[in-house]
Scaffold this motif. Structure first.
Motif, mmCIF file in Angstrom:
data_model
loop_
_atom_site.group_PDB
_atom_site.id
_atom_site.type_symbol
_atom_site.label_atom_id
_atom_site.label_comp_id
_atom_site.label_asym_id
_atom_site.label_seq_id
_atom_site.Cartn_x
_atom_site.Cartn_y
_atom_site.Cartn_z
ATOM 1 N N SER A 74 3.392 11.451 -6.015
ATOM 2 C CA SER A 74 3.241 10.055 -5.608
ATOM 3 C C SER A 74 4.601 9.452 -5.274
ATOM 4 C CB SER A 74 2.562 9.260 -6.734
ATOM 5 O OG SER A 74 2.496 7.903 -6.401
ATOM 6 N N ILE A 206 1.302 4.135 -8.675
ATOM 7 C CA ILE A 206 1.535 3.881 -7.258
ATOM 8 C C ILE A 206 3.010 4.124 -6.947
ATOM 9 C CG2 ILE A 206 1.435 2.119 -5.448
ATOM 10 C CD1 ILE A 206 -0.730 0.755 -7.170
ATOM 11 N N CYS A 284 -3.057 -1.665 -7.458
ATOM 12 C CA CYS A 284 -3.755 -1.013 -6.327
ATOM 13 C C CYS A 284 -4.260 -2.023 -5.308
ATOM 14 C CB CYS A 284 -4.912 -0.174 -6.832
ATOM 15 S SG CYS A 284 -4.441 1.043 -8.054
ATOM 16 N N TRP A 289 -2.517 2.231 -1.381
ATOM 17 C CA TRP A 289 -1.952 3.577 -1.517
ATOM 18 C C TRP A 289 -1.483 4.096 -0.166
ATOM 19 C CZ3 TRP A 289 -1.145 6.525 -5.880
ATOM 20 C CH2 TRP A 289 -1.575 5.932 -7.076
ATOM 21 N N TRP A 295 -7.213 2.069 -0.535
ATOM 22 C CA TRP A 295 -7.250 2.307 -1.976
ATOM 23 C C TRP A 295 -8.697 2.569 -2.352
ATOM 24 C CZ3 TRP A 295 -8.628 -1.943 -5.598
ATOM 25 C CH2 TRP A 295 -9.128 -3.062 -4.936
#
Lengths: 372, 241
Positions: A74, A206, A284, A289, A295
């Protein structure tokens, strides 16, 4: 390039950037973007500028314990600021066995040297931990370079300035700590004591939240304001539910009942499909994302609450309520409640019947006595 | 028909029963507000946990879940205020306001508990109490009191979730990490609600049965406040003994 970076302790971010031909103007706009991504007010931009101009970059040791590396995956996809900026310019990432070029004994030597330097007071470093430590049987279920991860973690944490717990593994235990937790996996705050810890939960967190937290601690040299359970308020202060684009359907009482019904096509609320938005604190709904593409709830699937404690045990993901923790009872509280209510009804009926039988017998005995 | 003579012929010179004020007005007011709040809370709670109506039309024209939640919160406020009002009345009220309370350090309470339980098991009704007997007191303490604390604390903690750092979250937010997260807090809130329903069913059954069998004004006492006792006894002479 990498050579000059690694061999330049004490340099500030601005030093590094200007050496690479970044203009003053670009540097200032970089600071403004950084401040904005941290949620700071415009007046705070000079503080960011000053910090990046004057403070030597903090070395970071990034440990990997019992984990799946999804946090790193991520992290390297961060777009504001991009991970490349963070790794190459803002921090001095001295140890990260996944990202670094060195290998083997050299790597461990870097970590040990940094700990020694910190011990002598020559430098400070931040410890970032991805994953957690199994504690059962002396911690043998996760070993790094011949040492148990539990020992590595404690050794490195002892002289760290503060600790960043990446992801739900490090914050809460996550999947490897799920019942019955065969390896005795414990989150970071249960393995070390006496160090300030910032928790950045999520499976994974995230990307922009991760770089945002890193940027904050490196810019200001301290942890951001934390909430009750140790998460940075600037990213974990609101539930998804309260910023959800489907919230109006929740309030209206319009819910998706199955994955392909009319409500699903109209984008109604996913509450009845087990969405954990009402109990999940994360960003989120704000950052989304993959650089803001989408998301989970935006793409039609409920939140599974991956940044919340015990989300792995509080299944099933597609049911609204957690199962009761009563031993041997695999049911939602609704089913348990209906069963209890039925039991009360049966009990009352039985009691009435028993009373009637008792009265009947008493009356019969009385009649016999009269007849006699 | 020819048998109707003695009881109706003339009132006895001396009354057979006397009456005493058992439930003072604050208790009765609390009881009915609490009953109303419980019914509203349970029904709205069922909807919130498993919303069954699906209004047609656009979201901007509907507010079903919003209104049901608002009703739930208003009833919760009534329940909570009543709850603490009743706790204050434990000390402010007459002797019956404390009747049956589990004074576990007193042998008398235990004796009363064992005897009342034994009587019920033999399908008997036990002694006529003016206030609560020990078994009733135990049941009231377990479900509406301890269960009430659980409902109020978990409820306010969940209510405060929308505004961390707000008043309710600062007051009750510690409950959520203690119970292992928001979803588990919902689960406990839900499970204990069903205990309240089971309690209410058993409560109504016992009151109706005891009231019709013992004929001491048990049912009407929650309106009039008064119960009857044999004229040749001291009022409440069987309470807590």
């Amino acid at each position: 390039m990498a050579d000059s970076l690694l061999s330049s302790p004490g340099l500030t971010t601005y030093d590094i950037l200007s050496r690479h031909g970044v203009s003053r103007r670009d540097f200032l706009s970089f600071c403004a973007i950084t401040a904005a991504s941290l949620g700071l007010e415009a007046q705070q931009v000079p503080a960011v500028v000053e910090a990046l101009e004057t403070k030597p970059r903090l070395p970071v040791i990034w440990l990997h314990g019992l984990e799946c590396t999804c946090c790193s995956e991520s992290f390297i996809r961060s777009s504001h600021p991009i991970a490349q900026d963070v790794v190459l310019n803002m921090i001095s990432l001295d140890y990260d066995d996944t990202l670094q070029a060195a290998a083997g004994h050299q790597v461990e030597q870097i970590r040990k040297d940094l700990i020694e330097q910190a011990k002598r007071g020559e430098t400070e470093y931040v410890l970032a931990v991805e994953g957690n430590a199994p504690t059962k049987d002396g911690g043998v279920y996760c070993t790094v370079a011949g040492e148990t991860f539990l020992d590595v973690l404690r050794e490195t944490a002892e002289h760290a300035k503060f600790v960043i717990a990446w992801g739900s593994c490090a914050c809460n235990g996550c999947v490897q700590a799920a019942a019955p937790n065969p390896t005795g996996a414990r989150p970071v705050h249960e393995c070390i004591t006496g160090k300030p810890i910032v928790k950045v939960p999520g499976c994974p967190p995230i990307a922009e939240v991760m770089t945002g937290v890193l940027t904050y601690v490196l810019t200001f040299g301290r942890l951001p304001e934390l909430d009750r359970v140790g998460r940075p308020k600037m990213f974990y202060k609101q539930r998804l539910h309260d910023k959800c684009l489907r919230r109006s359907f929740f309030d209206a009482g319009q819910f998706v009942e199955s994955w392909d019904d009319d409500g699903a096509r109209k984008g109604w609320c996913l509450y009845k499909m087990g969405c954990r938005g009402p109990t999940t604190y994360n960003s989120c709904a704000t950052f989304k994302w993959n650089g803001g593409v989408s998301w989970p709830i935006g793409s039609g699937h409920g939140c599974i609450g991956c940044s919340e404690e015990n989300f792995w045990d509080d299944g099933p993901f597609y049911s609204r309520l957690a199962k009761t923790p009563l031993p041997g009872i695999e049911a939602t509280p609704q089913k348990v409640g209906i069963a209890l209510t039925a039991a009360a009804g049966v009990g009352i009926a039985a009691h009435l019947a028993a009373l009637a039988i008792k009265r009947g017998r008493a009356a019969a005995t009385e009649n016999k006595a009269k007849e006699a | 028909m020819s048998q109707i003579t003695a009881p109706y012929a003339a009132a006895p010179a001396e009354p057979i029963f006397k009456q005493e004020l058992v439930w003072q007005w604050p208790i009765r007011l609390f009881h009915w507000l609490n009953a109303l709040a419980f019914v509203v809370l349970f029904l709205t709670g069922l909807y919130i946990s498993d919303p069954i109506f699906s209004p047609a039309g656009e979201a901007y024209g509907n507010q079903t879940m919003g209104y049901v939640r608002m009703t739930h919160f208003i009833a919760a406020a009534v329940f909570t205020v009543g709850f603490f009002w009743r706790i204050c009345w434990f000390w402010l009220g007459n002797r019956y306001a404390r009747s049956g309370f589990p004074y576990v350090w007193r042998a008398r309470w235990w004796r009363n508990l064992v005897r009342q339980t034994w009587d019920y098991l033999r399908l008997d009704f036990g002694h006529v109490h003016m206030g609560h007997n020990a078994l009733a007191g135990l049941a009231y303490t377990l479900v509406p009191v301890i269960g009430g604390w659980v409902m109020i604390l978990t409820g306010l903690a969940l209510f405060g979730q929308s505004n961390p750092d707000g008043f309710w979250d600062s007051l009750c937010g510690w409950v959520i990490p203690m119970l292992g997260g928001g979803l588990r807090t919902h689960m406990w809130h839900h499970l204990v609600a069903w205990l309240f329903l089971v309690f209410a069913i058993v409560h109504v059954y016992i009151v109706v049965l005891d009231g019709t069998q013992q004929r001491n004004g048990l049912i009407s006492s929650m309106i009039s406040g008064r119960k009857f006792y044999p004229a040749d006894e001291k009022p409440g002479s069987h309470d807590e003994d």
